[in-house]
Each structure stands twice: as C-alpha cells, then as structure tokens.
Design an enzyme around this catalytic site. Structure first.
Site, PDB file in Angstrom:
ATOM      1  N   CYS A   1     -18.419 -12.487 -19.786  1.00  0.00           N
ATOM      2  CA  CYS A   1     -19.694 -12.564 -20.489  1.00  0.00           C
ATOM      3  C   CYS A   1     -19.661 -13.715 -21.502  1.00  0.00           C
ATOM      4  O   CYS A   1     -20.567 -14.529 -21.572  1.00  0.00           O
ATOM      5  CB  CYS A   1     -19.968 -11.235 -21.190  1.00  0.00           C
ATOM      6  SG  CYS A   1     -21.669 -11.012 -21.722  1.00  0.00           S
TER       7      CYS A   1
ATOM      8  N   CYS B   1     -22.567  -7.120 -19.385  1.00  0.00           N
ATOM      9  CA  CYS B   1     -21.318  -7.252 -18.632  1.00  0.00           C
ATOM     10  C   CYS B   1     -20.247  -6.321 -19.189  1.00  0.00           C
ATOM     11  O   CYS B   1     -20.031  -6.261 -20.394  1.00  0.00           O
ATOM     12  CB  CYS B   1     -20.763  -8.674 -18.745  1.00  0.00           C
ATOM     13  SG  CYS B   1     -21.744  -9.923 -17.942  1.00  0.00           S
TER      14      CYS B   1
ATOM     15  N   CYS C   1     -27.449  -9.327 -16.920  1.00  0.00           N
ATOM     16  CA  CYS C   1     -26.802  -8.963 -18.187  1.00  0.00           C
ATOM     17  C   CYS C   1     -27.723  -9.374 -19.336  1.00  0.00           C
ATOM     18  O   CYS C   1     -28.202 -10.516 -19.384  1.00  0.00           O
ATOM     19  CB  CYS C   1     -25.456  -9.665 -18.307  1.00  0.00           C
ATOM     20  SG  CYS C   1     -24.762  -9.622 -19.982  1.00  0.00           S
TER      21      CYS C   1
ATOM     22  N   GLY D   1       0.785  -1.221   0.000  1.00  0.00           N
ATOM     23  CA  GLY D   1       0.000   0.000   0.000  1.00  0.00           C
ATOM     24  C   GLY D   1       0.821   1.276   0.000  1.00  0.00           C
ATOM     25  O   GLY D   1       0.281   2.354  -0.224  1.00  0.00           O
TER      26      GLY D   1
ATOM     27  N   CYS E   1     -25.668 -12.425 -21.415  1.00  0.00           N
ATOM     28  CA  CYS E   1     -25.401 -13.755 -20.858  1.00  0.00           C
ATOM     29  C   CYS E   1     -26.308 -14.104 -19.682  1.00  0.00           C
ATOM     30  O   CYS E   1     -26.327 -15.238 -19.216  1.00  0.00           O
ATOM     31  CB  CYS E   1     -23.932 -13.871 -20.442  1.00  0.00           C
ATOM     32  SG  CYS E   1     -23.517 -12.922 -18.973  1.00  0.00           S
TER      33      CYS E   1
END
Lengths: 204, 366, 287
Positions: free
Chosen positions: C275, C269, C244, C35, C247
């Site tokens: 997808c 997606c 979606c 970080g 899909c």
C-alpha cells in the site's frame, strides 16, 4: 575418545560455529532448492586429507551425535575419523543401512541400494549422500527438471559418469522415497534431491 | 486517515513496563525474594520444575516471581530457557528402592516392612484457614521429630515387589535395556504409536490439572480400572552418569522425586491372565497428586497392550499425549487473541455472498 | 563480542547449534519432498506456541548475519506480533530488518503472502498452526499419515463436494488445500485463498514451520501448486468491487475497516508495505 591423541585433528574446525555453519547451511539449502546449480562457498576449515574443506564443512554443519555417519573406506584414514568424531560427535557406522548420512568420493561410488530410502509413511527417514568431487574423471552431461527448476537445468560434474546418473534417475523413480545427493566440489556445493528428474544427454 | 493497529512497537513496550510495575505491587510492601519463594512456596516450585522439565529450584523460583505467581507462565519460562541449554547425555536409570525417603505410604497394607511414613502432608489436616499465619512469627527451633530422630531404614523394598512374590502382580512391563536409551520427546518428535517410555515422559511433563481430570475420569467409569495406591514415596535418589571417556558411572548429585505405583484390578483378557496390573507415575519434586494421576492415566493407556477395549478418553493415546502439554495448550488457546482479521475478512465475504444467493433463490421461488 | 554470541549473550539466533542442526536436517528433507510434512523435535521458544514458534524456529535456523529480515502478520509490518518477532531477531541475531518487501532476504509471515512478486534470492517463511490439511476431517495423525502415504485424498474431495451441495460453492475461504506436484495435498497455512495462486511456480523458496505440531514442510522455487477444485466448480479467488481507499490499487487483498459506530466502513490493502509503495516513496531499511 581414547584415540584422540593427535592435536592437529582437534584444530581445523569452524572458528565461529554458529555464523560459519549458518553460511554453509544456506549454501546447501540453496543447492537443494535449485538442483544442479553451483553454490560458490568459501570455507575456512582445514580438515585432514583426503577430506575436502567443502565436504568437511557440510558434514560439520549437518551431522552430530543424533545422526549415524557412514564413511567410505578410501576416505577414512585415522586422521579423518578422529577429526569427524571430535568435531561432530557422530557415531561412525559400518553398516550402510544404519546411516543417516553417507560420505564417499565420486571415484568410488558404493552400492547405493544399501542405504535407507525412507518409508511410505515417513519418506524423510532416508539417508543423505554427501559426495566429494575430486575433479577427475568423466563428466556425463545431464539435465535436471522438477521442483526447484524453472524449465530445465544442465549439469555435469567431473567423476560422475552415465552409470552414476542412471542410478540417480532410478532413485527419482521411487519418489517420494529416495536418497538426496549433495556434491562437494573444491569451489562450492551442488545438489540433486530425489525430486529431480534426470535426463542423460546423448554423448557424441 | 485511519490506519489499523499502528504503533505496535510503542504499545508493546508500554504494556511490558506496566507489567513490571504491577508485578512489584505496592512499593511500601517489601519485595519477595526468590529464596522466600523457594523456601515457602515449595509446592509451586516443585510443580514448575516437574512440568518445566528442568530440575533447578532457583530457576523455578525466579520464574514464579517473574510470572507473578502464574505457574503455567513460570513453566513456560523454564521451558524456553531449557531450549538454550546443550545436552550432555542421559543418566543411568535411578533406583528408587534406594531412595532416602521423606514420605512413603501404602494403601494396600496396614503395615509394611520399613513402616508407613507420613512425612509432611496435607492429609488429615482440617482445611480450616489458619489466621495465625497472617502474622509473621519469629520461628524458634522446631520440636518436630525428623527422619534422623526416628532412624529409618536406608533401603525400603517396594511394596509391589512384596506382592509380586506371589505372582499376583504383573512384572513391570517397561523393559529398559541400558544400551537402548529411552525415547525422548524433547529430542525427537512425538510419534504414534508411542512406546511406554515415551508416554511416561509425556505424562511426567504433562499439566497436573489435565492428568488429574483424566485420572478422575477413570475412577468414574470412563475406562474404569480401579486403582489402589500400592505405594507412594517421596524422597531423594542418587543420580548417576557414565561419561563416555570414563566408561563407568559416577554419582553426580541427588534429586527429590515423587513416585507412585498403582495396583489396578484386572479381570484378564484374551492375551493376559487375571492378575493385578500396574500404573506408574514419577516426577521431579514433591508432586503427589500429579504422580497419582499419572499412574492412573499410564494404566489406562496400556489398554492395547493388555487387550482391553478402548472406550474412554484416558485410553486414547493420541488424544491424551497430544493435549497434555500446558505450554502448548495455553499458547494455542491464547493465540486466538492475535489478529485474525484477514481470515475473518474472507469468511465475512463468503457469508455475505451466501446470504445474497439465498435471498435471490428465495425470491425466485416466491 | 565473542564468537557467535550476540551482545545479549545468546547464541546467534537464540537456538543452540544442536537444535539448529536438527531443524536444518528437517528443512533439507522438506525441500527434497515438496509438500510432505517432516516431523521435527520442536523446541519451546520464548514466545507462546500458536504465536509463530514454528516460523521462528525455521527463521532462526536459516538466518545468516548478513540477512535482511521482514516480518508481517495479516500482511502488516506493524501488527503487535510482527513487531515482537522482529524485535526478537534484532535482539538475538543482531540483524538488519526492513519493511520493504523487495529489500528483504527472508520474510516471515502469518496469514498472508506479500502482493509484491518475490525473487529467487528471497525465502518466505510461513507460520503454521495446523499443518495437516485433513486434520478437521480426521483428527488422528496415524490415519492422516496413512492417507498421505497411499495418496488417498478422497476424504478431502468429499468435504469440498459436500460444501458445494450444501452451499452451492466451496465454502473454504482460507487455509484452502493445495496439491503439490500432483503428489501431496498440503495446507498452505491460513492465508486467504486469494494468495493461493501466488504459491504456484513462485521464484522464492517457501518454508512452513508448525512449532506446536512439530512439522516442517516446504515448496522449492518453481513448484507446481494447484488449489483443489472440480471441473464444474473451478477454484476462484476473492474479488472486491472497490479499490483500496488509501492507495487506489485494485489488485490486492483488502481489509474491511469499520469507521464509526453506525457501521460505515472502508476497504484498504492488508499488505501495508505494498500500500505504501503504491502511495509513493517509502522508508529505507533500518538497522
């Protein structure tokens, strides 16, 4: 450069620097991302004794003329210093506090408190310890925890005793300052970054 | 079925092919050569070398041709090519008092030892379009007096050194120790506070327009430091390099550079007596406007050192040094062209949600 | 083909070795201090700053000849910038590429984390525009660096809190700040906050490159990553009312696609590979 007389030391580098050092770097990156795991890595280098090929490979991959290098006296024959100067261009320093990288062997751990730990604003300005493991001596069992480790990681390396691991534990307590340790064994590379908590197992 | 932005690969190929065609333009017109660019668009070439941070006339000319004359694109091309080059070391500091001068003027004295040398300049030209340039002329040899005809002095003392004999101008504050190499922002990241060598390097690579505007702002009262052009000189200097294995410096070539030393008024502060202070500019090629602006900005950035109150953008080191690079600036501004629809989608959803909430609260209140 | 040179005459993966070593050293420091933003001497790349130069430099420095690379932008493999970066590495490193998430060893991404869970043998490389999470609250690097050193993140909480008092909720939807191992507050790059939970305890190594801003940072595998929030206003991710349209999946981040001039729209997606995988058999790796 005038002491570069021995031809032998000009050989023994990487055959193909860019792809070989890429492989070595990934092993080091994997090692430091998964503290306490062994990254097996074959190395084509033929450095002068007593430098191990893995150790030489890590040095050649990370060190250059931007990074002052400290080498422990017992590793530093003429051949080794010529070899490293030629292949890395690094300035070899005598004062540990000037070093970005330090190389020593597990059998002679130097005073770790002399190396740079970084500063609160720049903890990255710290030294990295490259430790050559010759395969002798006590292997104190420890387990590591922290970033890179799912639960805990058991680890033991010949020559690294309890006293050493106590220093590493102390190093961790100074996080985000601290030293990072890379262990070079005959067969591969392992690491213990400053972020790893060290638990020293009770030995029977 | 609708699929968003498919066929990227083919679209990119076609766009690039079209670009190549546009670059060539009308094929009945002869193609421009890089040699022509080098000879006849030399100010463009010089700007690309100076901001591209690479002293190479041929690569600059090539970059200008490839970029269809877009100089920031050309600078970008040169910089990217620079990335692939290995670095051998740093040269010795060069001594501009031994410059083979092409142009040298001072605004602070009517005459100076060695003389005022105008050289090839825009100054005092009436900026009237010269329609005779529309025709290609067969050039015969010129009858212009050159440097060698006039017999210029080999060494020309710097004007500021003359003034300095009286102690009225501060000593150059950049104490360069030959053992400690200057900071180099191409090798280590820019960090603050930056020392003067790092600031000067940043300014030498900085966008000319950005420096010009900042320099101008100091003249209009934003960190006013009232500059005089102590000396501007343009010419070639020898570059020396000391290879490790030799142990002594050898001359490896010459570079054409522009240098400007500004003399700035200074009333004195808690830490410094009243005296003239300096601002410095130096860059590759003939880039007079650039080095003058650079000198003004260098002086403004010395506010801390001289104990001045910092009130203006030109004095703000983080602001100036972080935004001076046109390759970075153009990249980030132009990246707004890239698709951002995922983040936009997230914002869209939030705004809808907040509007719905507001509506509910309004209705509840009524 | 001579050692280390690709067929185009460039050094393997474009960068010279000196530059790679510098970046590799920064990467190791970044992994050791999760970080924390490690400064590095970013180089000019042949693509503009702001277009992924940080990610490209990271990828170029970690790439091995046997890697399989996937590049996505907005979750899609075929967006123009993803195509351009993938071509760059095909040309300069001569490596295999794929669109299939689980076949890739290295995935360079802009603005998304793949929906498919990543494994321990994979590395995710993020392109980062502004690495400093507090940059828009405090423009000065000297100040924000001090705040990180002192672990003084009050400013960040004040900002989030002001959001709540003004809007009744935290109005940050992407680049939503996270806390790493309870030490450094980190910018996750402009991914939608939907992706934030995937960063926590991820098995893959996550590397972040900000070229223009000259910073590299990292999340080692299995690192604790928590999105900042308040007890009474816990962190939550975006949700959609519909699946979606292509899909039918209900667990992925959806893009809104405008269908016609009267503003009719559908949702599908953003992760095109995911997808595809939900639709049936997919294309194999291409060389």
């Amino acid at each position: 450069m005038d002491d570069l007389t021995s031809k032998a030391n000009l050989d023994g580098g990487f055959d193909d620097v860019s792809t070989e050092s890429a492989g070595i770097f990934r092993a080091v990156l994997d090692a430091i991302s998964h503290p306490g795991t062994m990254q097996n890595q074959s190395v084509s280098l033929a450095p002068p004794a007593p430098l191990l090929p893995t150790c030489a490979a890590v040095i050649l991959t990370l060190v250059d003329n931007d990074t002052p290098l400290w080498i422990a006296p017992e590793l530093m024959g003429d051949n080794v210093s010529q070899y490293l100067k030629f292949h890395t261009g690094a300035v070899l320093v005598e004062k540990a506090a000037d070093a970005a990288f330090a190389v020593f062997s597990a059998s002679h751990i130097p005073d770790l408190s002399q190396f740079q730990l970084g500063t609160a604003e720049y903890p990255d300005r710290s030294a990295t310890m490259i430790i050559q493991i010759d395969g002798h001596g006590e292997a104190a069992p420890v387990s590591l925890a922290g970033p890179g480790i799912k639960y805990k990681q058991e680890f033991s390396v010949p020559g690294l005793d309890e006293a050493f691991w106590r220093k590493v534990r102390n190093n961790n307590s100074q996080f985000p300052l601290g030293l990072d340790f890379v262990f070079c064994l005959q067969q591969g590379i392992a690491a213990c970054p400053r972020s790893s908590a060290v638990m020293i197992e009770e030995t029977v | 079925m609708y699929v968003a932005v498919k066929g990227g690969e083919k679209a990119i190929r076609n766009a690039h092919a079209l670009f190549d065609e546009k670059r060539r333009g009308d094929v009945s017109v002869p193609e421009i050569t890089t040699e022509q660019i080098k000879q006849q668009l030399s100010f463009s070439v010089d700007r690309v070398m100076s901001e591209g941070s690479l002293y190479d006339f041929d690569l600059s000319a090539l970059a200008i041709k490839q970029a269809r004359g877009d100089l920031i694109e050309a600078i970008f091309l040169v910089r990217a090519s620079r990335t692939t080059l290995a670095r051998f070391g740093s040269s010795k500091p060069f001594d501009t008092s031994h410059m083979r001068v092409e142009r040298r003027i001072s605004a602070t004295y009517k005459d100076i030892p060695g003389g005022q040398i105008l050289g090839a300049t825009f100054d005092y030209q009436h900026r009237l379009l010269d329609f005779s340039l529309e025709e290609q002329k067969l050039q015969d040899e010129t009858s212009v007096e050159t440097r060698d005809d006039v017999g210029l002095d080999a060494d020309m003392p710097r004007v500021l050194d003359i003034l300095n004999n009286e102690g009225l101008v501060e000593q150059a504050s950049l104490e360069m120790n030959e053992d400690t190499p200057p900071s180099d922002l191409t090798r280590s990241p820019l960090e603050f506070p930056a020392d003067r060598s790092l600031r000067l390097q940043n300014l030498a690579r900085a966008d000319e327009g950005f420096l010009l505007a900042l320099g101008y702002s100091t003249q209009r009262g934003y960190a006013r430091n009232h500059g005089f052009a102590g000396e501007i000189r343009i010419g070639s200097v020898a570059v020396e390099f000391a290879p490790e294995e030799l142990g002594f410096p050898i001359e490896i070539g010459e570079m054409i550079v522009s240098e400007c030393e500004m003399i700035n008024q200074f009333k004195g502060s808690k830490s410094a007596p009243p005296q003239f202070t300096r601002g410095y500019g130096l860059a590759f090629g003939q880039v007079e406007r650039k080095v003058m602006s650079m000198a003004l900005v260098d002086r403004a950035l010395r506010a801390d050192e001289l104990g001045e109150e910092k009130t203006a953008p030109a004095q703000d080191e983080e602001f100036v040094l972080s935004h001076s690079d046109n390759v970075k600036a153009t990249g980030f501004v132009e990246h707004l062209k890239l698709p951002h629809y995922v983040d936009f989608q997230a914002e869209l959803e939030l705004v809808r949600k907040m509007r719905a909430k507001q509506r509910v609260m309004k209705e509840a209140a009524e | 083909m001579s050692a280390g040179l690709t067929m185009n005459g460039y050094n393997f993966a474009y960068l010279n070795e000196q530059t790679k070593r510098m970046i590799r050293r920064a990467l190791l420091k970044a992994v050791a201090i999760p970080g924390y933003q490690v400064p590095f001497a970013s180089r000019e790349m042949p693509m503009p700053y702001g277009w992924g130069t940080g990610g490209v430099q990271v990828t170029a420095s970690i790439l091995k000849p046997d890697d399989v690379l996937k590049v996505t932008d907005q979750g899609a493999d075929d967006t123009t910038n993803a195509v351009s970066i993938r071509d760059f590495f095909k040309k300069t490193a001569d490596i295999a590429t794929t669109e299939i998430t689980q076949d890739a060893t290295i995935i360079q991404t802009r603005h998304r984390i793949p929906e498919q869970e990543l494994g321990a043998n994979q590395i995710l490389v993020f392109q980062v525009p502004i690495p400093e999470p507090m940059r828009f609250l405090e423009p000065r690097e000297t100040e924000t660096r001090k705040m990180h050193a002192l672990e003084e993140y009050g400013l960040m909480h004040v900002k989030l809190y002001e959001d709540i008092s003004r809007n009744g909720q935290i109005a940050t939807t992407y680049a939503y700040p996270v806390s790493v191992e309870e030490r450094y507050v980190m910018d996750p790059s402009p991914i939608p906050k939907f992706d934030n939970p995937k960063m926590n305890n991820m098995a893959a190594l996550q590397l972040f490159g900000a070229g223009r801003e000259m910073r590299i940072y990292a999340l080692p595998p299995y690192t604790r990553v928590k999105s900042l929030d308040f007890e009474d206003y816990p962190f939550e991710v975006q949700k959609w009312d519909e699946p979606c349209a292509i899909c039918g999946t209900t667990d992925s981040y959806l893009d809104e696609v405008i269908l016609d001039n009267s503003g009719n729209r559908m949702f599908c997606c953003s992760d095109t590979a995911y997808c595809q995988s939900k639709q049936g058999p997919v294309k194999g790796a291409e060389q």
